[in-house]
Design an enzyme around this catalytic site. Sequence first.
Site, mmCIF file in Angstrom:
data_model
loop_
_atom_site.group_PDB
_atom_site.id
_atom_site.type_symbol
_atom_site.label_atom_id
_atom_site.label_comp_id
_atom_site.label_asym_id
_atom_site.label_seq_id
_atom_site.Cartn_x
_atom_site.Cartn_y
_atom_site.Cartn_z
ATOM 1 N N TYR A 14 -8.057 -1.099 6.065
ATOM 2 C CA TYR A 14 -6.897 -1.997 5.991
ATOM 3 C C TYR A 14 -5.870 -1.486 4.954
ATOM 4 O O TYR A 14 -4.660 -1.460 5.207
ATOM 5 C CB TYR A 14 -7.406 -3.382 5.622
ATOM 6 C CG TYR A 14 -6.394 -4.489 5.565
ATOM 7 C CD1 TYR A 14 -5.889 -5.066 6.725
ATOM 8 C CD2 TYR A 14 -5.967 -4.988 4.337
ATOM 9 C CE1 TYR A 14 -4.976 -6.104 6.656
ATOM 10 C CE2 TYR A 14 -5.066 -6.027 4.260
ATOM 11 C CZ TYR A 14 -4.566 -6.589 5.417
ATOM 12 O OH TYR A 14 -3.671 -7.622 5.345
ATOM 13 N N LYS A 30 -2.046 -0.483 5.660
ATOM 14 C CA LYS A 30 -0.960 -1.261 5.057
ATOM 15 C C LYS A 30 -0.046 -0.394 4.202
ATOM 16 O O LYS A 30 1.173 -0.587 4.203
ATOM 17 C CB LYS A 30 -1.542 -2.412 4.229
ATOM 18 C CG LYS A 30 -2.165 -3.512 5.076
ATOM 19 C CD LYS A 30 -1.278 -3.885 6.231
ATOM 20 C CE LYS A 30 -1.309 -5.337 6.603
ATOM 21 N NZ LYS A 30 -0.406 -5.627 7.743
#
Length: 302
Positions: free
Chosen positions: A164, A168
Amino acid sequence: MSQSVRFEDKVVIVTGAGGGLGRAHALLFARHGARVVVNDLGGSAQGEGANASAADRVVAEIRAAGGVAVANHDSVTDGDKIVQNALDAFGRVDVVVNNAGILRDKSFHKMEDSDWDLVYRVHVEGAYKVTRAAWPHLREQNYGRVIFTASTSGIYGNFGQSNYGMAKLGLYGLTRTLALEGRKNNILVNAIAPTGGTRMTEGLIPPHVFEQLKPELVSPLVVFLSSEQCQDTSGLYEVGGGWMGKVRWERSLGVGFDPREGFAVEDVAANWAQIGNFENAVHPADNIEALQQMMLNLQKYV
Ligand code: NAI
């Protein structure tokens, strides 16, 4: 609240707008007069399944309040279909808010390729596909606003979120270059790192704080960044709980060695504290500024 930031002639795509932050963004855009494409695949927070009702419910909410919206149920990985839907329904697209996201949290040593790939696909490839499909239209009309949704987990790291965090912060890298490429066509590109009480953060944030971190508190920044009034590009903003602030790179002045003589590992070791000393730090805003210190060092010796 002032309603002078208006979107009457604008069409806005918000991805992942069937719940959480995206829903709040879509509702606020509609209140400010935008025609909104409410995209949501409607799967689980881990990216499993699909359900049209999430997007449909938000469209019904917008219409009940007198706003204009259509639902789209495609995955962001089919970004061209989402943009086509905007063109079919409203004839144009002006703003893309890349918000759709999932989590597949695992510590790195337990990470499976499928967890890594799915997080990459939804966040990075999905944002790429939607934005890439919209880009020629934004260029042609010499107007566009694009928002990417980053995360403090990417900026600062977070245990169990290597996939993640990669995705991001990757979106922030994309923001920086698209801001440069979009500028001459009045396409401004910014990123947010939000915090909100949504199904994604439920159970991770203590309940009393979760209640206070209302998704609606993130949306005014997103709507402002998407407006004609906002002329800033390439920014990264942390936002949540009624607070917002801007993030920038900071670099130490550093240490320059004589490039003609060569220098040893021991020289690096001896200067380690100074290399990491942030007194008189600089804040390079672009690649040219970033290279300045290096060029000064070359000029000094060569
Ligand atoms: P959420 O789970 O409530 O909303 C995400 C939405 O994206 C869901 O409605 C989901 O159905 C949709 N979605 C997932 N995969 C999709 C796909 N392939 N195509 C279309 N739609 C898809 O979560 P939340 O918190 O509202 O997250 C919104 C964004 O904000 C995400 O990008 C998330 O990573 C980011 N974020 C949220 C934080 C928070 O504190 N809630 C913190 C940092 C970032």
